[in-house]
Design a protein around this motif. Structure first.
Motif, PDB file in Angstrom:
ATOM      1  N   LYS A   1      -1.154   4.487  -0.715  1.00 12.67           N
ATOM      2  CA  LYS A   1      -2.103   5.719  -0.183  1.00 12.67           C
ATOM      3  C   LYS A   1      -3.351   4.983  -0.180  1.00 12.67           C
ATOM      4  O   LYS A   1      -3.735   4.058  -0.899  1.00 12.67           O
ATOM      5  N   GLU A   2      -4.130   5.706   0.773  1.00 12.66           N
ATOM      6  CA  GLU A   2      -5.541   5.011   1.008  1.00 12.66           C
ATOM      7  C   GLU A   2      -6.326   5.324  -0.369  1.00 12.66           C
ATOM      8  O   GLU A   2      -6.194   6.570  -0.745  1.00 12.66           O
ATOM      9  N   ASN A   3      -7.211   4.480  -0.648  1.00 11.45           N
ATOM     10  CA  ASN A   3      -8.192   4.436  -1.661  1.00 11.45           C
ATOM     11  C   ASN A   3      -9.018   5.583  -1.632  1.00 11.45           C
ATOM     12  O   ASN A   3      -9.850   5.759  -0.484  1.00 11.45           O
ATOM     13  N   ASP A   4      -9.135   6.410  -2.353  1.00 12.99           N
ATOM     14  CA  ASP A   4      -9.840   8.072  -2.119  1.00 12.99           C
ATOM     15  C   ASP A   4     -11.011   7.923  -3.225  1.00 12.99           C
ATOM     16  O   ASP A   4     -11.717   8.721  -3.362  1.00 12.99           O
TER      17      ASP A   4
ATOM     18  N   PRO B   1       0.972  -1.145   0.019  1.00 21.63           N
ATOM     19  CA  PRO B   1      -0.091   0.002   0.060  1.00 21.63           C
ATOM     20  C   PRO B   1       0.721   1.357  -0.079  1.00 21.63           C
ATOM     21  O   PRO B   1       1.877   1.256   0.632  1.00 21.63           O
TER      22      PRO B   1
ATOM     23  N   GLU C   1      -4.932   3.969 -10.021  1.00 17.35           N
ATOM     24  CA  GLU C   1      -3.569   3.530  -9.405  1.00 17.35           C
ATOM     25  C   GLU C   1      -2.644   3.659 -10.311  1.00 17.35           C
ATOM     26  O   GLU C   1      -1.410   4.012 -10.064  1.00 17.35           O
TER      27      GLU C   1
ATOM     28  N   VAL D   1       2.664   2.785   3.011  1.00 19.08           N
ATOM     29  CA  VAL D   1       2.128   2.894   4.296  1.00 19.08           C
ATOM     30  C   VAL D   1       2.595   1.620   5.126  1.00 19.08           C
ATOM     31  O   VAL D   1       2.322   0.645   5.081  1.00 19.08           O
TER      32      VAL D   1
ATOM     33  N   PRO E   1      -9.351  -1.529   5.385  1.00 22.93           N
ATOM     34  CA  PRO E   1      -9.254  -0.228   4.530  1.00 22.93           C
ATOM     35  C   PRO E   1      -8.526  -0.576   3.316  1.00 22.93           C
ATOM     36  O   PRO E   1      -8.025  -1.387   3.087  1.00 22.93           O
ATOM     37  N   LYS E   2      -9.081   0.071   2.303  1.00 21.37           N
ATOM     38  CA  LYS E   2      -8.548  -0.076   0.987  1.00 21.37           C
ATOM     39  C   LYS E   2      -7.249   0.777   0.408  1.00 21.37           C
ATOM     40  O   LYS E   2      -7.570   2.055   0.862  1.00 21.37           O
ATOM     41  N   TYR E   3      -6.456   0.341  -0.194  1.00 17.91           N
ATOM     42  CA  TYR E   3      -5.476   1.213  -0.574  1.00 17.91           C
ATOM     43  C   TYR E   3      -4.815   1.167  -2.080  1.00 17.91           C
ATOM     44  O   TYR E   3      -5.311  -0.112  -2.577  1.00 17.91           O
TER      45      TYR E   3
ATOM     46  N   THR F   1      -1.975   0.399  -4.653  1.00 20.19           N
ATOM     47  CA  THR F   1      -0.633  -0.253  -4.241  1.00 20.19           C
ATOM     48  C   THR F   1       0.510   0.020  -5.368  1.00 20.19           C
ATOM     49  O   THR F   1       0.044   0.230  -6.358  1.00 20.19           O
TER      50      THR F   1
END
Length: 938
Positions: free
Chosen positions: A186-189, A184, A901, A234, A218-220, A222
């Motif tokens: 960054k967190e998935n926005d 990961p 991504e 992360v 939580p989704k990230y 990658t």
């Protein structure tokens, strides 16, 4: 194995802590398994009190706790050699201590086990192990050995040596970079799209998992891991950055490539080492016990295995959704995909089961109002409905009304809703396959499986040992074993002949069952008891189906061994080639084995019975005839017994056989632990468990693929098939889960992007089911004949008479007439005791006198049957292809997440390029003009 313990005097806790913090090193001796020399390994520890967490409650339940059998040194001198004092008595270990090395800090990532011996072959094996383990150390893996000495934590049998492997951060980070493991960044926005389905998912239901224990992950976004940019990922800490499945997969990759012969570059891999007997097992450890002394409600899960048991494998959770992310994290994506597919298949079966139940209930409700059934059940007059004998000589004339039960049973599955349900199931199979592709793509993205490609596979040990030729591998440019075409072709032909022989063996078994059906029906019909003789058809169907089930299971297990032998004979180079060939053989045989008896009842029984002047014969025996109500009820009985019997037998074997074997293997370790003679450590518990095997999921997929055939191919005659399949699968999921969590060793976390060849098999079965159901409706059911009669006469009254033909009993074929040619004593109309002159039988034949030619009605019905088949399959295929085109393989939001991504990855690449340019420019600038620049993923 001898350990040197640090001993000291009793001190106050504060003094103990001070002494511990002043220690800079701890020496531990580890014996070399191939000689008596002892290699001293120096382990440096940080001067922080972090090591004490292993001895208290600071470590999380997930990681377990460490042992308490290391005492602190009396001396504070850094380089003073430690003395080998008297071996202390074995202390009781804390829970979870057997998941670590003896230092209580390094986690065990993999176990290698081998048997000790003194023979010449054992000496050669020891040399291979010595080279193999030295190469593992060179790769950066740390080893610790559990020798089976009575005073140590060895094996219960006193002969098994366990080698514990730990992967430190340096090894893991290097392997992750080489394997391009996505981590990961960054967190998935991305916001979830607003849709009806997503809104329905938000509504709480009793099927949801408990968020108290299984929290949504939580989704990230990658990206492939890069060591130089570690701080941009992360990461809470290095110890928990890589999950246990990722750790054991990276260790397994090295085990697959590590050499054990310095003089031969083709001698490598743990599979080869197990095959040649150097090791007997290689496996990652389960994360502790799956049961706890404390309630999970008060103490929480003690580890992921415990959590999986309580929320997934426990029978009481049969109605809950599966924790797929947790399954994938624990067992790997390949096993996670299997359970995701099985769960999705079961969800789709819910819809089919509901529709099937509605169709069945419609048959039950409308049964009393069907004029055809009513007419047949009221056919009690011997004058008009005297039926010809069902067998030669010994059978007597009978009344049509005795078929009332069969006509009622047939109507439950052969009514106006049959065509609708068959068409529905054909489209259901298409929708199942299409929506599974969408679901699979979602999982592929969530689990970072897109772009996953297997690396160049190693040669199978059997291929390496038996291949007679050599060639240069085009990928590795190394000489490797090879089989030329002229050597391979005879092996291939021998395999084909073996398959053909087994197919003929299945057909011979079917013929044997046919002969049994003819013989038993004759015997029962000739019984003196009127009730028993009237039930000849149902008795024959049930007993013949039970015999078919037994024969099918015996032949399937026999062919499993033969298919393995034939596939070994073909000498496939890689495991993938081997599995593909094995899969084709097994499913092709299973298709013929499981469905052949049903095909006989559906399409051949009663198709060529002839007429009383010249009966059709099989091996000189009079061919079976269908009941005046048809053969559909016999097809239903056969399908129900074979399908449900197979499922019950397989479930019984799957769960109870490993349970019995594991109980027997673990008896010694449990006895010693109970008697206080030693601890039964996790590595030994897992060693005593059954192994999944390289093709462990094959039988699971095969079982479900065969069931999918029963649900789709013959569903027109068995609307309850989806319901029974649903009940079975609800049990199958929990039984498989229980087996994986409690009875099997933990397999290494293999990856897979899809379910492999099984998807193509399911699509093919779904397409074949369209034609099969069209033929069942046209030729086996009475749908077409009813519709033709209704079109001609605009009613159904009189339909039964229309389907019967009359025969003058003076024209019986020689030797086939009944021994008793008079009406029974209870015949009405004053016919009792008089000779029967006319009898009736099922068919469209002119009569009662010769010539016995086919009526025009026969050709009308036959033509309409062909029309139905052509129209039905064309319409269904057109709709199927339209649905396949309309349903996209990948949801739009997954496409957008992939684009997002890729955009972030591109931004990161540009940032790296910019940083390199800035670094070069700064290196050429005076020190006073240099500015700081820092950047990372945006």
């Amino acid at each position: 194995m001898t350990y040197v313990y640090v001993t000291g005097l009793r001190q106050e806790p504060d003094h103990v802590l001070g002494n511990f913090l002043r220690m800079t090193s701890l020496r531990k001796t580890v014996p070399d398994e191939d000689n008596n020399d002892k290699a001293c390994i120096l382990m440096n520890y940080s001067m922080q009190p972090i090591g004490l967490e292993a001895y208290g409650d600071g470590r999380s339940p997930k990681n377990g706790a460490a042992p308490e059998n290391i005492e602190l040194s009396e001396s504070n001198k850094e380089d003073e050699p430690l003395k080998d004092d008297k071996q202390p008595k074995k202390a009781e270990k804390k829970e979870g201590a057997d998941l670590y090395f003896h230092d209580g800090i390094r986690r065990i990532d993999y176990i290698l086990a081998y048997k000790k011996g003194d023979s010449e072959k054992d000496v050669r094996r020891a040399a291979k192990r010595h080279e193999f383990e030295n190469n593992l150390r060179e790769e950066g893996i740390e080893l610790e050995v559990e020798d089976p000495e009575p005073s140590q934590d060895g094996s219960a049998d006193g002969n098994t040596v366990f080698v514990k492997l730990h992967a430190p951060w340096e090894f893991l980070s290097r392997q992750a970079e080489v394997l391009k493991v996505k981590m990961p960044i960054k967190e998935n926005d991305m916001e979830e799209p607003i849709s009806i389905l997503n809104c329905l998912k938000k509504i709480p239901s009793p099927f949801d998992l408990s968020e108290e224990f299984i929290k949504p992950e939580p989704k990230y976004f990658t990206a492939p891991f890069v060591r130089e940019r570690e701080d941009e990922f992360v990461m809470e800490d290095r110890e928990s950055f890589f999950g246990m499945s990722q750790r054991n997969r990276m260790v397994h990759e090295i085990l697959e490539k590590c050499r054990y012969d310095p003089d031969n570059k083709t001698k490598f891999g743990i599979d080869h080492m197990i095959n040649n007997g150097s090791y007997v097992a290689a496996y990652p450890l389960h994360e502790g016990d799956y049961k706890s002394k404390h309630s999970m409600l008060t103490h929480g899960p003690q580890n992921d295995r415990h959590l999986l048991y309580e929320e997934w494998a426990r029978p009481g959770r049969w109605y809950k959704y599966q924790p797929l992310d947790l399954i994938s994290d624990y067992y790997g994506e390949k096993i996670g995909l299997y359970f995701a597919w099985l769960g999705f298949y079961t969800q789709m079966l819910t819809i089919a089961a509901i529709v099937g139940l509605v169709v069945f209930l419609y048959g039950c409700i409308s049964l009393p109002f069907d004029p055809v059934v009513s007419e047949l059940c009221e056919a009690k007059s011997w004058v008009n409905y005297t039926m010809c004998p069902q067998c030669n000589n010994r059978c007597t004339y009978w009344i049509l009304e005795s078929s009332c039960f069969y006509s009622q049973l047939t109507y439950l599955f052969d009514n106006g809703a049959t065509v609708f349900f068959a068409a529905f199931m054909s489209l259901w199979a298409t929708m199942f396959c299409e929506f599974w592709k969408r679901r699979q793509n979602e999982l592929d993205y969530d689990w970072d499986l897109f772009g996953f490609e297997e690396q160049e596979e190693n040669c199978r040990p059997e291929f390496e040992a038996l291949a007679p030729d050599k060639r240069v591998n085009p990928i590795t440019k190394l000489y490797e074993p090879y089989v030329k075409f002229y050597r391979r072709f005879p092996r291939f032909m021998a395999s084909v002949l073996g398959i053909v022989f087994m197919i003929f063996l299945v057909l011979a078994a079917v013929v044997g069952v046919i002969v049994y059906r003819i013989a038993i029906k004759t015997a029962v019909a000739a019984s003196g008891d009127a009730f028993i003789s009237s039930q000849a058809s149902i008795i024959t169907s049930i007993t013949a189906s039970c015999i078919s089930l037994v024969v099918i299971m015996v032949l399937q297990n026999l062919y499993d061994r033969i298919a393995t032998w034939l596939t070994d004979l073909e000498l496939h180079r890689t495991e993938t080639e081997y599995e593909d060939s094995y899969t084709f053989k097994m499913y092709f045989f299973a298709f013929v084995n499981y469905y052949s008896s049903s095909f006989y009842v559906a399409f051949f029984k009663g198709s060529f019975p002839g007429n009383p002047s010249e009966y059709g014969k099989v091996f000189g025996l009079r061919q079976e005839e269908c009941d005046p109500a048809g053969c559909l009820q016999e097809l239903f009985v056969n399908l129900a017994i074979v399908m449900c019997g197979k499922q019950f037998f397989n479930n019984f074997i799957e769960i109870f056989l490993p349970l019995i074997l594991n109980f027997w293997r673990s008896r010694t370790g449990r006895k010693e632990q109970k008697a206080g003679k030693g601890s039964y450590d996790q590595w030994e518990k897992d060693f005593d468990r059954s192994e999944l095997g390289p093709r462990g999921l094959f039988k699971e997929y095969l079982e479900m693929a065969v069931q999918f055939g029963f649900v789709t191919i013959f569903v027109a005659s068995f609307p309850l098939a989806p319901f029974f399949a649903l009940i079975n699968n609800l049990m199958e999921i929990r039984l498989d889960a229980y087996k994986f969590v409690t009875q099997l060793r933990r397999p290494y976390a293999a990856r897979a992007q899809d379910i492999g060849a099984w998807y193509a098999i399911l699509v093919s079965v779904g397409n074949f089911a369209v034609l099969s159901n069209a033929c069942v409706i046209a030729f086996t059911s009475s749908f077409i004949s009813r519709e033709v009669y209704k079109y001609q006469f605009d009613k159904l009254e009189g339909y039964v008479d229309w389907t019967l033909s009359s025969f003058n009993t003076t024209f019986f074929e020689e030797g086939t007439g009944p021994d008793i040619d008079t009406y029974p004593d209870f015949a009405d109309g004053g016919l009792n005791g008089t000779r029967v002159e006319l009898c009736k039988y099922r068919g469209f034949v002119l009569g009662p006198n010769p010539p016995f030619d086919l009526k025009l009605d026969y050709w009308k019905v036959f033509a309409m049957r062909l029309v139905l088949v052509l129209v039905y399959e064309h319409v269904i295929f057109i709709v199927k292809f339209a649905l396949e085109y309309m349903v996209p393989d990948m949801p739009d939001f997954v496409k957008n997440e992939i684009k997002r991504e890729n955009y972030l990855a591109q931004q990161a690449l540009e940032e790296i390029t910019r940083k390199d340019m800035v670094a070069k420019r700064r290196s050429k600038m005076p020190d006073g003009e240099k500015g700081a620049s820092a950047s990372g993923y945006q």
